[in-house]
Design a protein around this motif. Structure first.
Motif, PDB file in Angstrom:
ATOM      1  N   LEU A   1       1.155  -1.172  -0.044  1.00 45.46           N
ATOM      2  CA  LEU A   1      -0.161  -0.030   0.102  1.00 45.46           C
ATOM      3  C   LEU A   1       0.646   1.425   0.101  1.00 45.46           C
ATOM      4  O   LEU A   1       0.987   2.122  -0.598  1.00 45.46           O
ATOM      5  N   GLY A   2       1.856   1.123   1.064  1.00 41.39           N
ATOM      6  CA  GLY A   2       2.907   2.193   1.021  1.00 41.39           C
ATOM      7  C   GLY A   2       3.720   2.554  -0.207  1.00 41.39           C
ATOM      8  O   GLY A   2       3.846   3.569  -0.484  1.00 41.39           O
ATOM      9  N   ALA A   3       3.576   1.211  -1.092  1.00 39.65           N
ATOM     10  CA  ALA A   3       4.703   1.857  -3.187  1.00 39.65           C
ATOM     11  C   ALA A   3       3.630   1.569  -3.586  1.00 39.65           C
ATOM     12  O   ALA A   3       3.891   3.039  -4.462  1.00 39.65           O
ATOM     13  N   LEU A   4       2.539   1.435  -3.936  1.00 40.81           N
ATOM     14  CA  LEU A   4       1.069   2.372  -4.633  1.00 40.81           C
ATOM     15  C   LEU A   4       1.140   3.495  -4.346  1.00 40.81           C
ATOM     16  O   LEU A   4       0.823   4.392  -4.884  1.00 40.81           O
ATOM     17  N   THR A   5       0.515   3.629  -2.935  1.00 46.64           N
ATOM     18  CA  THR A   5       0.180   5.455  -2.558  1.00 46.64           C
ATOM     19  C   THR A   5       1.480   6.071  -2.803  1.00 46.64           C
ATOM     20  O   THR A   5       1.025   7.157  -3.992  1.00 46.64           O
ATOM     21  N   SER A   6       2.567   5.975  -2.526  1.00 46.69           N
ATOM     22  CA  SER A   6       3.959   6.952  -3.002  1.00 46.69           C
ATOM     23  C   SER A   6       4.109   6.902  -4.931  1.00 46.69           C
ATOM     24  O   SER A   6       3.943   8.094  -4.986  1.00 46.69           O
ATOM     25  N   THR A   7       3.432   5.761  -5.751  1.00 43.34           N
ATOM     26  CA  THR A   7       4.064   5.830  -6.624  1.00 43.34           C
ATOM     27  C   THR A   7       3.091   6.421  -7.284  1.00 43.34           C
ATOM     28  O   THR A   7       3.396   8.173  -8.280  1.00 43.34           O
ATOM     29  N   VAL A   8       1.854   6.757  -7.423  1.00 45.22           N
ATOM     30  CA  VAL A   8       0.286   7.484  -7.259  1.00 45.22           C
ATOM     31  C   VAL A   8       1.116   9.002  -7.003  1.00 45.22           C
ATOM     32  O   VAL A   8       0.569  10.277  -8.138  1.00 45.22           O
ATOM     33  N   MET A   9       1.327   8.944  -6.117  1.00 45.69           N
ATOM     34  CA  MET A   9       2.026  11.150  -5.429  1.00 45.69           C
ATOM     35  C   MET A   9       2.663  10.895  -6.086  1.00 45.69           C
ATOM     36  O   MET A   9       2.960  12.400  -6.657  1.00 45.69           O
ATOM     37  N   LEU A  10       3.934  10.684  -6.657  1.00 48.53           N
ATOM     38  CA  LEU A  10       4.942  11.068  -7.324  1.00 48.53           C
ATOM     39  C   LEU A  10       4.126  11.607  -9.071  1.00 48.53           C
ATOM     40  O   LEU A  10       4.751  12.145  -9.553  1.00 48.53           O
ATOM     41  N   LEU A  11       3.949  10.595  -9.209  1.00 50.84           N
ATOM     42  CA  LEU A  11       3.362  10.366 -10.781  1.00 50.84           C
ATOM     43  C   LEU A  11       2.334  11.351 -11.042  1.00 50.84           C
ATOM     44  O   LEU A  11       2.144  12.825 -11.827  1.00 50.84           O
ATOM     45  N   LEU A  12       1.522  11.936  -9.515  1.00 52.93           N
ATOM     46  CA  LEU A  12       0.596  13.369  -9.762  1.00 52.93           C
ATOM     47  C   LEU A  12       1.559  14.766  -9.489  1.00 52.93           C
ATOM     48  O   LEU A  12       0.851  15.363 -10.110  1.00 52.93           O
ATOM     49  N   GLY A  13       2.886  14.439  -8.829  1.00 49.46           N
ATOM     50  CA  GLY A  13       3.108  15.806  -8.936  1.00 49.46           C
ATOM     51  C   GLY A  13       2.512  16.151  -7.444  1.00 49.46           C
ATOM     52  O   GLY A  13       1.576  16.394  -6.748  1.00 49.46           O
ATOM     53  N   PRO A  14       3.140  17.304  -7.368  1.00 49.06           N
ATOM     54  CA  PRO A  14       2.352  18.492  -5.566  1.00 49.06           C
ATOM     55  C   PRO A  14       1.272  18.470  -5.393  1.00 49.06           C
ATOM     56  O   PRO A  14       0.750  18.461  -4.552  1.00 49.06           O
ATOM     57  N   ARG A  15       1.423  19.601  -7.258  1.00 49.19           N
ATOM     58  CA  ARG A  15      -0.479  19.965  -7.119  1.00 49.19           C
ATOM     59  C   ARG A  15      -1.629  18.538  -6.956  1.00 49.19           C
ATOM     60  O   ARG A  15      -2.379  19.010  -6.718  1.00 49.19           O
ATOM     61  N   GLY A  16      -1.587  17.826  -8.143  1.00 47.21           N
ATOM     62  CA  GLY A  16      -1.647  17.018  -8.122  1.00 47.21           C
ATOM     63  C   GLY A  16      -2.190  16.038  -6.995  1.00 47.21           C
ATOM     64  O   GLY A  16      -4.126  16.199  -6.351  1.00 47.21           O
ATOM     65  N   ALA A  17      -1.242  15.965  -5.914  1.00 46.17           N
ATOM     66  CA  ALA A  17      -2.068  15.573  -4.866  1.00 46.17           C
ATOM     67  C   ALA A  17      -2.396  15.963  -3.716  1.00 46.17           C
ATOM     68  O   ALA A  17      -3.421  15.573  -3.235  1.00 46.17           O
ATOM     69  N   ASN A  18      -1.892  17.664  -3.927  1.00 45.13           N
ATOM     70  CA  ASN A  18      -2.517  18.435  -2.747  1.00 45.13           C
ATOM     71  C   ASN A  18      -4.720  18.785  -2.645  1.00 45.13           C
ATOM     72  O   ASN A  18      -5.278  19.129  -2.524  1.00 45.13           O
ATOM     73  N   SER A  19      -4.465  18.063  -4.604  1.00 40.64           N
ATOM     74  CA  SER A  19      -5.608  18.281  -4.820  1.00 40.64           C
ATOM     75  C   SER A  19      -6.896  17.431  -4.738  1.00 40.64           C
ATOM     76  O   SER A  19      -7.722  17.738  -4.309  1.00 40.64           O
ATOM     77  N   ILE A  20      -6.192  16.319  -4.888  1.00 40.27           N
ATOM     78  CA  ILE A  20      -6.496  15.253  -4.050  1.00 40.27           C
ATOM     79  C   ILE A  20      -6.486  14.722  -3.266  1.00 40.27           C
ATOM     80  O   ILE A  20      -7.740  14.760  -2.369  1.00 40.27           O
TER      81      ILE A  20
END
Length: 102
Positions: free
Chosen positions: A27-46
């Motif tokens: 779960l940590g690997a999936l979460t961090s991968t998604v957050m890295l792919l989205l970037g800071p702005r995408g992660a903040n918006s989600i």
């Protein structure tokens, strides 16, 4: 027939702690991968604007994975101990479980 009358509480806690830690890695690997792919702005918006993720880079994501792994492992250990205690109580009250071994 063999009758199981109890389980090792600490043994069950260690097994479930290990299992939960492995789940935490995934779960940590999936979460961090998604957050890295989205970037800071995408992660903040989600996740909402209250979480500031602009400084999270690869090192931060590795810390996230390690933290999730440790927390899930500790939670699994606690759940295993409580489950072992309750299972022993149920086995004592119910007279055990018959298992056929060959």
């Amino acid at each position: 027939m063999t009758v199981i009358r109890g389980v090792g509480v600490i043994s069950l806690g260690k097994c479930l702690g290990t299992f939960y830690a492995l789940v935490g890695v995934v779960l940590g690997a999936l979460t961090s991968t998604v957050m890295l792919l989205l970037g800071p702005r995408g992660a903040n918006s989600i996740l909402g604007k209250s979480m500031h993720l602009g400084e999270f880079d690869m090192g931060g994501m590795l810390l996230l994975v390690a933290g999730v792994c440790i927390l899930y492992g500790l939670a699994g250990f606690a759940v295993g101990i409580v489950s072992g205690i309750l299972a022993n109580l149920a086995l004592r009250l119910g007279g055990g479980v018959e298992v056929k071994l060959e």
